[in-house]
Design a protein around this motif. Sequence first.
Motif, PDB file in Angstrom:
ATOM      1  N   THR C 115       0.556  -1.178  -0.083  1.00 55.59           N
ATOM      2  CA  THR C 115      -0.152  -0.371   0.043  1.00 55.59           C
ATOM      3  C   THR C 115       1.062   1.190   0.202  1.00 55.59           C
ATOM      4  OG1 THR C 115      -0.083   0.131   2.133  1.00 55.59           O
ATOM      5  CG2 THR C 115      -2.113  -0.993   1.247  1.00 55.59           C
ATOM      6  N   GLN C 177      -5.883  -9.228   2.111  1.00 55.19           N
ATOM      7  CA  GLN C 177      -6.206  -8.293   3.464  1.00 55.19           C
ATOM      8  C   GLN C 177      -4.718  -7.702   4.789  1.00 55.19           C
ATOM      9  OE1 GLN C 177      -9.020 -10.579   6.581  1.00 55.19           O
ATOM     10  NE2 GLN C 177     -10.447  -8.964   5.472  1.00 55.19           N
ATOM     11  N   GLN C 180      -3.543  -5.138   3.267  1.00 56.04           N
ATOM     12  CA  GLN C 180      -3.662  -3.875   3.282  1.00 56.04           C
ATOM     13  C   GLN C 180      -4.325  -3.145   4.345  1.00 56.04           C
ATOM     14  OE1 GLN C 180      -8.478  -4.398   2.796  1.00 56.04           O
ATOM     15  NE2 GLN C 180      -8.762  -3.075   0.745  1.00 56.04           N
ATOM     16  N   ARG C 197      -7.027  -0.637  -8.552  1.00 52.71           N
ATOM     17  CA  ARG C 197      -7.118  -0.045  -7.362  1.00 52.71           C
ATOM     18  C   ARG C 197      -6.104   1.067  -7.933  1.00 52.71           C
ATOM     19  NH1 ARG C 197      -8.681  -2.554  -1.933  1.00 52.71           N
ATOM     20  NH2 ARG C 197      -6.267  -0.520  -1.095  1.00 52.71           N
TER      21      ARG C 197
END
Lengths: 221, 254, 253
Positions: C115, C177, C180, C197
């Motif tokens: 991220t 997850q 993220q 994204r």
Amino acid sequence: MADVIWTTLKLASLTTLLLLVLATPLAWWLARQKVWWKEIIAALAALPIVLPPTVLGFYLLLLLAPSSPMMELLRPFGIQSLAFTFPGLLIGSMVYSLPFAVQPIRNGFEAMGDRPMEVAATLRATPLNAFFTVAVPQARRGFLTAAVLVFAHTVGEFGVVLMIGGGIPGQTEVISVKLYQLVESLQFGEAHRLAAGLLVFSFVVLLTMFLTERRARKTAP
Amino acid sequence: MSGVTNQGGVQAEFDGLLGRFRLKVSLTIPPKGITALVGPSGAGKTSLLRAIAGLTRLPGRVLMDGAVWQEGRRFVPVHKRALGMVFQESSLLNHLSVKDNLLFGYRRSTEPKTMGLDEIVPLLGLEPLIGRSTDNLSGGERQRVALGRALLSQPRLLLMDEPLSSLDAESRAEILPFLEALHRTLSIPVLYVSHDAEEVARLADHVVTLNAGQIVGTLQRATPDPLSPLSADQIRDLARQALEAGIKPNPAAR
Amino acid sequence: MKPVGVLARLSGLIAVVCALNVAPAAAATVQIAVASNFMEPAKEIAAAFTAKTGHQTNLIFGPSGQIYVQITHGAQFEVFLSADKERPEQAEKDGFSVNGTRFTYAVGRLVLYSTRPGFVDANGKVLARADFAHLAIADPAIAPYGLAAVESLGKLGLYDRLKPKIVQGSSIAQTFQFVQTGAAEVGFVALSQVINRPDGSRWIVPATLHTPIDQQAVLLKTGANNPAAKAFMTFLKSQTARAIIRRYGYETP
């Protein structure tokens, strides 16, 4: 395999011991206090039962990840993240099983009523002394129930471990997740063996606890 | 029996609400002898006893032998008051043996130890009970243990809340002689709540009658003398007071 | 009411009920079991299928292994869209599927993702630098993306070095997850998870570094005589379906 079993036992035992100690003040407060907002606190403490384990695990993951406010507080101690660590898993397990410790211990204290503590006071016991020498022994059934429930609940814990564990061998690899993996990868033989071992062991532990409790009830102190 | 004699007795005044019930009393308990607190059920006898003990907190004042137990905002917690209490239901600590029950207060009291097991056990006939657990004791036995336990905590005031009323007639008859023996040897004041006229007649030196939260009568001797029971006149006065207050005396009383 | 009137009303009611129950010969329903990671594209494909043919679909999602266990224990699925090719092969071997119907409907692409913008470079050199605490991958024993990740690391000669940093998610969804939420700074996820994204940084792992992540579909014996089931299998190979599949970040063979 032995590693996995050992990690599971370590997790269940430590969670049980720590929760028995930490849940007791809260259970005592809930049993004795008469403020109107006490049941709000009780409901908050019972929330982990209601939340699906994966949801609970997700929020725990956020809490234990490096970017969480809680981790900010721990950074001066050199701790970056508790996700994927045994201590992190321990914290998660304690949150997950908190209601199973608080409720029975609270019930144990409430079942005792007010009289034993009044008697202790008229016999010169300070409130702290009375707590340890009267309240705790009187409520021992509640403690035993809490211990059994928390231990069993932690051994069977799956959703939460899945979310914050990461499957690190020797650290966060527990039986429940291992079983899931074995079934998912179609290794049924091994899965059956592991499940059988888990069932037998848990049964023995629970039976021992129940028999101990029965004996404690019958033996004159 | 050796013991420290008290000079001052107890002064207690309360004026407060317990739920919808108002307790308004001013009471003096003489430093020696048994003071019986009588009245119909609901009169507030137990509430008054608990207020003096500090188990229930009511606005008021309690002086014990000159020392302040409660005054204005000052409130000495129960465990710091040198009192002993016997409850109606004995309330023995069932996780402890008879012996550990007896010694519970003894081990924690910081008062000089004037009463020990050696005296209390024979006084209350507890020899056969030492070494037993609290299971399977009769009602009379339980109350004697409760009494022994209270005395062994070295109290300067003994409070007894209808100790015999949950016993059957036989147990009551069995235990009364022990109470009478105690009466002869104790040198601390005793406040004894009862609704039974026979107990009062056999044990009381002084009587206070309570009704609807207020004292309606007192009967005091100049000097307590356990060897001479209340006279017939005094009993009659007592009975009249009791009838006016609404309690029925035991027809078998002397 | 007169008896004749009652009879008339009753027959009318029965006629209406019968009419409602008799579906037109073309509009049947097909029970489709789909691997969880293919949920979104599957829904869109199913909708397009119904729009085109009038057949209805019932989609059930879950981990491929669990679906397979259910199939072997009598679950009435008619079509199986797996996340790998092992399960469909097993279904064939164990006799639960119709021979000759197994094919690859989508090919997954492995992506190294973080991220944090600028963290993952376009060549994956960040792996060699190893300046992160945790590398998330899916469990190789369960998920083909996990196996692909392990193979890629092996081919790059970095597996042993990075092994202590590896954390495993039980599924590719869970692995994502981990990345993220920042619990793991970087991880091997599916292209389909990050294709829409714009944030973070990524390296699309060259397909030569690992066994192809072939996702295969198969017609199960339960659906052998269901025209809707057969029609669906055909539709899955159509241009419409393939376009949807590619839009979600998969490749089509």
